[in-house]
Design an enzyme around this catalytic site. Structure first.
Site, PDB file in Angstrom:
ATOM      1  N   ASP A 122       0.833  -1.197   0.000  1.00  0.00           N
ATOM      2  CA  ASP A 122       0.000   0.000   0.000  1.00  0.00           C
ATOM      3  C   ASP A 122       0.876   1.257   0.000  1.00  0.00           C
ATOM      4  OD1 ASP A 122      -2.252   1.963   1.090  1.00  0.00           O
ATOM      5  OD2 ASP A 122      -3.270   0.101   0.579  1.00  0.00           O
TER       6      ASP A 122
ATOM      7  N   ASP B  58      -6.554   4.814  -5.612  1.00  0.00           N
ATOM      8  CA  ASP B  58      -7.217   5.549  -4.539  1.00  0.00           C
ATOM      9  C   ASP B  58      -7.544   6.980  -4.966  1.00  0.00           C
ATOM     10  OD1 ASP B  58      -8.311   5.933  -2.004  1.00  0.00           O
ATOM     11  OD2 ASP B  58      -6.563   5.121  -0.959  1.00  0.00           O
TER      12      ASP B  58
ATOM     13  N   ASN C  32      -8.339  10.297  -2.404  1.00  0.00           N
ATOM     14  CA  ASN C  32      -8.494  10.573  -0.977  1.00  0.00           C
ATOM     15  C   ASN C  32      -8.952  11.984  -0.620  1.00  0.00           C
ATOM     16  OD1 ASN C  32      -8.036   8.265   0.730  1.00  0.00           O
ATOM     17  ND2 ASN C  32      -5.973   8.184  -0.097  1.00  0.00           N
TER      18      ASN C  32
ATOM     19  N   CYS D 123     -10.810   2.619  -5.133  1.00  0.00           N
ATOM     20  CA  CYS D 123     -10.868   3.012  -3.729  1.00  0.00           C
ATOM     21  C   CYS D 123     -10.956   4.519  -3.668  1.00  0.00           C
ATOM     22  CB  CYS D 123      -9.623   2.507  -2.994  1.00  0.00           C
ATOM     23  SG  CYS D 123      -9.487   3.051  -1.269  1.00  0.00           S
TER      24      CYS D 123
ATOM     25  N   ASP E 128     -13.187   2.014   4.589  1.00  0.00           N
ATOM     26  CA  ASP E 128     -11.985   1.978   5.424  1.00  0.00           C
ATOM     27  C   ASP E 128     -12.277   1.362   6.790  1.00  0.00           C
ATOM     28  OD1 ASP E 128     -10.254   3.025   3.576  1.00  0.00           O
ATOM     29  OD2 ASP E 128     -10.219   5.048   4.403  1.00  0.00           O
TER      30      ASP E 128
END
Length: 696
Positions: free
Chosen positions: A339, A451, A453, A497, A519
């Protein structure tokens, strides 16, 4: 299947159990006729003979009956289409033609209805896939002047006249996504959506309406939008009690795109279904549709993965990841994912985003040595990326500060110490393609966790004549980049994500292999999240991890390894704990659970889902059925003193057949099984069980 009346003015789309019908009047008004149980073309033609309501003061006979209401003329409902030129606003279209064309795969037929308004061509697309109707709209500017699309929804859905409609939706926030709520629909409008530039944690772009449905009985109408940017769905109960649902890209009507002469825009798909099998039947129809027509390679089961985030956070190294990989392989993991923290100056969330090359201190020889070790252990290898973002403390931002979304003369808002790249710019698109293509070509990478975010806040584009187009063009560029990467690297799987479940919709699912559901990895919290998720999306894409206990990421709750595994085995199983801190006993137990999951994986990821008991307290249970096999995953959330564990009735089985329980060897004949629930109940020392049965 599409049936067309001889006069070419009534169209009927039919699936296995449902039909959708529409009709063009002599006045060029496109009227909705029917959506519900399967009917014949003569039935639809008879409905077309019914006159529109007569004149009522301050009302329009078109409202709630038009198939795609446009702005202009005698209409007062929310318009699905609103356009503006330099001289006027609104649409006055006339029907031009229709065509019905079978796609190259031979999968159904697409009906296209073409209209024209002074050079602006409007094409309504319809396709029936099973019992799901796909709808979208294409707008082509064939005129001599530019046209501004203020609003261009993908569809307007009209429900039959009924009293007592109830609205279901999925709401939430970060770490508490996809929570199901149902409430009576009242007169006026209910609007859900996202103003954030991505699908959002707050709502999934799905609604369902019913009047008296249960989990397995009653009529349910559902709609789902395939768009990964800002969006809006409006559910309106009109004055005459009719219900109409509009939905599409964009969160308001302030401007979507500017079409120059010769340019076109196609909306995302807004899909809808009717089911008479209750909420469960509607969900199974959605799941089958996505496995057959949306999710790439849906016939391939997803592997058990390990993700390093909760084990190491940013403090990673090649040696440390290799040690985790050896432990992961030892318990049967099939995919090892590194990750955040492997690239650039990424030792915290303050730096490195945008610099997609391995950190030379942590991976002095790049990612290939670790990837080779992982492959040598019999696992696939994956990495985390967040391509649409950049840290101000990065080589990319120092070289190109103009590449981010920003308003001239305004402060650039940082969330999580990062800014949003303007993916609508062609130079940004090309940079990301070059860096990601080089990454996937430079090391044997099999999997990418993609991702996102933070939300849009300063969605400006200084120097661009029509800067608001970035809201749409960012998403279109994202889709194009994913499509390009998948074509160049067909062996690489992708996960969507967005800080958990912030970008989950039919649009991104058509380009990714699974999604990160939340999450929140607490197994008890996950039951409600997964219950809501399952209303629309299948277990085949629902990633769920087993992490450490206590759950130090969120709530500190302690739970047994058994409970954590059974909760996560209802989707695509993953492991996210620090395996180097697990005892030998825990690793041995985990190895058994992973082996069991691999046995039931085809049922979970490809089977039909039955929600036996919702996670509202006490026992929560789901069942998957595939062919002659079924599996039940049951979790006991709470139990009062002296309260017996409730039994559940299995569904989807042949009541005349006999089934053998794999755990006990007991044989249960259909009627007994159906009436007496689980063949083995939860013992007092067990908080979760997996029960498998095979037809004999």
């Amino acid at each position: 299947m599409v049936d067309i009346a001889e006069n070419g003015r009534t169209w009927l789309l039919s699936g296995p159990t449902s039909s959708y019908a529409l009709h063009l009047t002599e006045a060029h008004e496109l009227i909705h006729l029917h959506w519900g149980p399967r009917i014949t073309l003569p039935d639809a033609e008879a409905l077309a003979l019914s006159p529109l309501p007569g004149y009522r003061p301050f009302e329009s006979p078109l409202d709630g009956r038009e198939e795609y209401p446009v702005e202009g003329g005698p209409r007062f409902v929310r318009p699905a289409l609103s356009v503006r030129t330099g001289e006027r606003r609104g649409t006055e279209w006339r029907f031009v033609s229709y065509e019905c064309e079978r796609d190259e795969a031979g999968d159904g037929a697409e009906l296209r209805l073409r209209f024209d308004d002074d050079g602006l061509a409007v094409t309504l697309h319809y396709r029936m896939r099973g019992d799901v109707v796909e709808r979208r709209v294409t707008l082509d500017n064939g005129g001599q002047t530019r046209v501004e699309l203020l609003r261009a929804d993908a569809a307007a859905w009209t429900l039959p006249d009924r009293d007592g409609w109830r609205l279901s939706q999925l709401h939430g926030r970060w770490a508490a996504e996809s929570l199901l709520t149902r409430a009576p629909l009242t007169h006026g409008e209910k609007v859900i959506g996202s103003r954030r530039g991505h699908t959002g944690h707050q709502h999934l772009p799905w609604v369902a309406l019913d009047t008296d449905a249960t989990e397995e009985r009653g009529e349910v109408y559902g709609c789902a939008l395939g768009w990964s940017g800002s969006w809006r769905i409006a559910v309106a109960q009109l004055p005459d009690a009719r219900v109409q649902i509009t939905g599409g890209a964009g969160h308001d009507d302030s401007g979507l795109l500017l079409l120059e002469p010769g340019e076109s825009y196609t909306t995302p798909v807004f899909a809808g279904l009717w089911s008479d099998g209750g909420f469960g039947g509607a969900s199974r129809t959605w799941h089958a549709y996505q496995r057959a027509h949306v999710i790439p390679d849906a016939d391939r089961d997803r592997p058990v993965l390990f993700n390093s985030w909760e084990a190491t956070f940013f403090d990673i190294s090649e040696e440390q990841q290799a040690a985790l990989a050896r432990r992961a392989a030892g318990i049967g993991v099939e995919l090892f994912v590194v990750d955040d923290g492997w690239f650039g100056a990424r030792t915290s969330d303050r730096a490195g985003l945008g610099d997609w090359t391995p950190n030379p201190d942590r991976f002095p020889h790049g990612l290939k040595p670790l990837a080779d070790q992982v492959h040598g252990l019999g696992m696939r290898f994956g990495v985390w990326v967040e391509p649409e973002m950049v840290n101000p403390d990065s080589d990319l931002y120092r070289a190109h500060p103009d590449w981010v979304q920003h308003q001239r003369g305004r402060r650039r808002t940082e969330l999580r110490n990062q800014l949003v790249l303007n993916l609508a710019r062609e130079d940004v698109q090309e940079y990301l393609w070059e860096r990601l293509d080089a990454l996937l070509s430079g090391a044997p990478i099999d999997y990418v966790k993609w991702d996102f975010n933070r939300c849009f806040t300063d969605a400006g584009w200084p120097g661009e004549p029509y800067p608001q187009r970035l809201w749409v063009d960012h998403v279109r560029a994202l889709y194009a980049l994913l499509d390009r990467l998948r074509a160049a690297h067909p062996h690489v799987a992708f996960e969507s994500c967005s800080g958990g479940g912030g970008r989950i919709d039919l649009g991104v699912l058509s380009r990714t292999d699974q999604v990160w559901t939340s999450d929140n990895t607490d197994p008890l919290d996950r039951l409600a999240i997964q219950h809501g998720f399952s209303q629309i999306h299948p277990a085949r894409v629902m990633a769920a991890w087993v992490t450490d206990s206590p759950n130090n990421q969120l709530n500190g709750r302690t739970s047994s390894l058994r409970f954590r595994f059974v909760s996560a085995m209802a989707g695509v199983l993953g492991i996210g704990g620090d395996l180097t801190a697990w005892s030998e006993e825990e690793l041995a137990e985990a190895r058994e659970w992973v082996a069991l999951y691999k046995e039931i994986r085809p049922l979970v990821q490809r089977g039909e889902l039955y929600r036996l008991r919702p996670p509202t307290g006490g026992l929560s249970a789901v069942q998957y059925v595939l062919g002659d096999e079924t599996v039940v995953l049951a979790c006991l959330q709470a139990q009062s003193y002296g309260e017996p564990v409730p039994r559940v009735r299995l569904r989807g089985l042949d009541p005349t057949a006999s089934y053998e329980c794999c755990e006990t060897g007991e044989v249960h004949r259909g009627a007994v099984l159906l009436h007496h629930g689980l063949p083995t109940g939860l013992r007092g020392d067990l908080d979760a069980v997996v029960v498998r049965l095979r037809r004999i």
